[in-house]
Motif scaffolding. Structure first.
Motif, short mmCIF file in Angstrom:
data_model
loop_
_atom_site.label_atom_id
_atom_site.label_comp_id
_atom_site.label_asym_id
_atom_site.label_seq_id
_atom_site.Cartn_x
_atom_site.Cartn_y
_atom_site.Cartn_z
N LYS A 186 -162.72 -60.07 0.71
CA LYS A 186 -162.18 -60.03 -0.64
C LYS A 186 -160.99 -60.98 -0.78
CE LYS A 186 -164.00 -55.52 -1.72
NZ LYS A 186 -163.76 -54.21 -2.31
N PRO A 187 -160.60 -61.29 -2.04
CA PRO A 187 -159.48 -62.22 -2.24
C PRO A 187 -158.16 -61.69 -1.66
CG PRO A 187 -160.70 -61.84 -4.29
CD PRO A 187 -161.18 -60.83 -3.31
N LEU B 9 -154.79 -56.73 -4.45
CA LEU B 9 -154.59 -58.06 -3.87
C LEU B 9 -153.54 -57.97 -2.76
CD1 LEU B 9 -155.37 -61.13 -4.17
CD2 LEU B 9 -153.20 -61.38 -5.39
N LYS C 95 -158.91 -63.44 7.00
CA LYS C 95 -160.26 -63.82 6.56
C LYS C 95 -161.34 -63.06 7.32
CE LYS C 95 -159.52 -68.61 5.18
NZ LYS C 95 -159.74 -69.98 5.69
N ALA D 208 -153.87 -63.38 -0.82
CA ALA D 208 -152.96 -64.48 -1.16
C ALA D 208 -151.92 -64.68 -0.07
CB ALA D 208 -152.27 -64.21 -2.49
N LYS E 191 -156.94 -69.29 -1.37
CA LYS E 191 -157.33 -69.43 -2.78
C LYS E 191 -156.21 -69.09 -3.77
CE LYS E 191 -161.81 -69.81 -1.59
NZ LYS E 191 -162.36 -71.17 -1.40
N ILE E 192 -155.24 -68.27 -3.32
CA ILE E 192 -154.18 -67.79 -4.22
C ILE E 192 -152.83 -67.91 -3.51
CG2 ILE E 192 -153.35 -65.85 -5.62
CD1 ILE E 192 -156.24 -64.64 -5.29
N SER F 77 -156.46 -55.66 0.18
CA SER F 77 -157.57 -56.37 -0.46
C SER F 77 -158.87 -55.58 -0.32
CB SER F 77 -157.72 -57.78 0.13
OG SER F 77 -156.63 -58.59 -0.29
N PHE G 140 -157.67 -62.92 -10.32
CA PHE G 140 -157.76 -62.84 -8.85
C PHE G 140 -159.15 -62.40 -8.36
CE2 PHE G 140 -153.09 -61.61 -9.45
CZ PHE G 140 -152.65 -62.91 -9.29
N GLY G 141 -159.95 -61.85 -9.27
CA GLY G 141 -161.25 -61.33 -8.84
C GLY G 141 -161.11 -60.05 -8.03
N ILE G 142 -160.24 -59.15 -8.52
CA ILE G 142 -160.00 -57.88 -7.80
C ILE G 142 -160.37 -56.70 -8.70
CG2 ILE G 142 -158.23 -58.80 -6.26
CD1 ILE G 142 -156.10 -57.79 -8.20
#
Lengths: 330, 330
Positions: A65-66, A39, A60, A68, A91-92, A34, A10-12
Motif C-alpha cells: 500500500k502507499p 498513510l 516496500k 510516504a 511516490k509521496i 499503511s 494518496f490512494g488510501i
C-alpha cells in the motif's frame, strides 16, 4: 469516506496520516499504518541517507500500500536524501521546516505527490504557490516543530481553510476519533497524528519513552526552545536546563551548545529520560497504558462498539457516509 | 437542541454562553445575548459593588430571560458583591479564579445555580466536590485568565470529560458554529464565547479596541503575565514593556508595579491601544470587519443560508435534531 480529497490523493482507505517523526517512525510503523488503511510515513529527519534507503526498501517489502517519506528541509544531507527518494521510487513526500519552493517543482516533475507542513497562513499561501498537492496545518499542541505564532489547531484549521483551497490535513492535539471529528468540523479533510502513533507496539521509540508518554499528566509538556526551533518537550532534567538557560537570557549559541548533538536520540531512541530530549504532543496526557499494547494491524479502523450511544453522528452529504463519532481508530 | 443539560440547567434556547468579561460585558451585552436565546453574563470583575447592582437592575428591565453574573473569586469586595447578587435575586452565578468551595454552598443554599470556570482536571474535581451545577473548561486560546498548563481546548475538553460527569461548557478558541460543532464533538454540551461577543454592537468595549480586535492577524496575541495571573494580550507597547521586564527576570513585585492599576480599563474601555492592557482570545484573528456591525438581536441563532452545502450535519440522536454545521450564530 471515499470521495474525500485526501484519501483520493494518496490512494488510501482512511484519511489518517501517521506523522513522520525522528527516532520513532521507521519502516515498521510506517508499513503497519499503511497496511491498516492509513498513510504511514518514514521520518527521514533522524536517518543517514543510506539508513533511509534501507527503511524505504524494507517498507516496500512490508506493504504493497502507499506510504510516504517526511523530509525536514533543513536536513544537512538534503540533496542526497532527495536523490535516494527518487532512486527508490517513493511516490509521496512530506516536506517540513523550510521553504516549499526549493524542492516541490523538482519532486513533482518526477510524478511525486508533495505535501508541505505549515503552521500559519503565510506558508499555506507559499505552499500553494509552490504547487504542493496538499498541506498539513500543525497547531500549538503538536510535538513536532511548532509555529512561533502559537496558534492552536482549533483556531489554525479555520484560518488555513480561509487562506487556501488546498486539501487540508490537521495536526496537533489529535489522538482519537473524537478529535478527528472535531478537526473535520473545522474544515480539515484528513488528520495527521504523531504522539498517538509513538505509543504503539510498532513504533521504534524506546520502551522507557513510551512508558513516560502514557504517564504524563496535564502541564507535563511545554513548548520549548523558542529561540531556536520551537518544539514541545516533556519536562525532565534536560528540559529544566534549557529553561533555566533561557530564563537567564542565554544566547542562541549557548543554547545550541547546551542542546548539543544526539539529545533526541538519547531520549527517544535510547530511553534516557533525564538527559535526553523527549519530543511529544500535548495529547500524551490523554493516553493510557492500554494504548501501548495495541497492535495497529489488529485494531486500526474498527469502531469501538458501544461508545457511540447518545453521541452525535457525522454525515458527509457528498458521500452519504455515516461516521460514528467515537471511532476509536486504535 | 432541547434536552441538552446546559439549556435545561439555565432555561435557555441555545447552549451558547457569553463570557463575563471585564469592561466589555455590562447589562447591554448580557441582555442582548439572553434575549437572543443564549445566556448573557454581566462581568462583575471590573465593577464596584454599586455599579454591579445598577447593571443587574438594568439587565432585568432589558430582558425577561435568564442571565448570570460572573464573579472572579479574587475580587477584593467579594463579600459585598455576593450580598448584592443575593439581594438582587440573581439566579445564576459563574465563579472563576479561585477555590469553588468558598462560595458554592452559600449560593446554592439560596437556590442559585453555580458554575465554576476551570482549566485543568484537578479543579474540575474540586468543583464537583464543591457541588457546582456545571463547569466551564477554558483552553489556552482564551483571552481570560488562563491555566498555567497551557492545555488547549482540543485537548482539555476530552480530558475534563474523562475527569468529571458534570455538564460541561467549552471555552477558548470558539467564535462560530464550526468551532461550536468541534467542541460538541469533543464532549462539550455548551460553549462560552468571549472574544466574538466583545466585537459586537452591544459590547461596551471601546470602539478603538473593537477595531484593533478585527485587525489582528495570527501571532498578534500572546499568553502573558505568566508569573502573575496568565492572560492573553494583544501585542502593543504595554505588552512589550511587560515582556521585556519578564525577559530581564523582573520580580513579581516589579511586574505588579509595571502593570499598575487601571491598565485594562485604559485599554479596553477607554481605547488607549498603546498604554492599555488589551485582553483577547486567539480567535480575534479570525474576525473581520463585518462581524462588528452585527446586532445580536437581529442575527443570533439564525442559520446563514447556503453555507452548509457539502458540509457535515450533526445529529443528536437523543433529540433527533439536525444542526447544520455552519450555523453562523451571528
Amino acid at each position: 469516506m471515499k470521495n474525500n480529497r485526501i484519501t483520493q490523493l494518496f490512494g488510501i482507505e482512511y484519511p489518517i496520516i501517521q506523522a513522520g517523526m525522528i527516532w520513532c517512525s521507521g519502516w515498521e510503523l510506517a508499513s503497519a499504518v499503511s497496511n491498516a488503511g492509513g498513510l504511514g510515513i518514514i521520518g527521514a529527519g533522524s536517518m543517514y541517507p543510506e539508513i533511509l534507503r534501507e527503511h524505504i526498501r524494507k517498507c516496500k517489502l512490508a506493504t504493497k500500500k502507499p506510504f510516504a517519506v517526511n523530509v525536514p528541509l533543513l536536513y544537512p544531507n538534503i540533496e542526497e536524501i532527495m536523490t535516494i527518494i527518487q532512486e527508490e521510487d517513493v511516490k509521496i513526500v512530506f516536506t517540513s521546516a523550510g521553504n516549499p519552493k526549493t524542492w516541490t517543482g523538482i519532486l513533482k516533475a518526477k510524478g511525486i505527490v508533495v505535501v508541505h507542513v505549515i503552521s500559519n497562513s503565510k506558508f499555506a499561501k507559499k505552499s500553494e504557490e509552490a504547487g504542493v498537492d496538499a498541506i498539513v496545518a500543525e497547531g500549538f499542541e503538536a510535538g513536532g516543530h511548532n509555529g512561533r505564532e502559537e496558534t492552536t489547531t482549533l483556531v489554525l484549521i479555520p484560518m488555513i481553510r480561509k487562506a487556501s483551497d488546498l486539501p487540508l490535513i490537521a495536526a496537533g492535539g489529535i489522538g482519537d476519533g473524537t478529535a478527528m471529528l472535531a478537526a473535520f468540523a473545522l474544515g480539515a479533510e484528513g488528520v495527521q497524528m504523531g504522539t498517538r502513533f509513538v505509543a504503539t507496539v510498532e513504533s521504534s521509540a524506546h520502551e522507557n519513552f513510551k512508558q513516560k508518554i502514557i504517564s504524563t499528566v496535564e502541564g507535563d509538556t511545554k513548548l520549548s526552545l523558542k529561540q531556536l526551533t520551537p518544539v514541545r518537550l516533556i519536562r525532565n532534567k534536560f528540559f529544566e536546563e534549557i529553561e533555566a538557560a533561557e530564563l537567564r537570557g542565554a544566547s542562541v549559541e549557548e543554547l545550541k551548545t547546551l542542546l548539543g548533538r544526539a539529545r533526541a536520540k538519547k531520549g527517544m531512541f535510547e530511553g534516557d529520560l533525564e538527559q535526553g530530549e523527549l519530543e511529544i504532543g500535548q495529547i500524551s496526557s490523554l493516553l493510557v497504558k492500554s494504548n501501548l499494547q495495541v497492535m495497529l494491524s489488529e485494531r486500526f479502523g474498527r469502531n469501538s462498539s458501544g461508545q457511540s450511544q447518545n453521541l452525535p453522528l457525522l454525515i458527509f452529504p457528498d458521500s452519504g457516509i455515516l461516521l460514528p463519532e467515537k471511532l476509536m481508530y486504535f
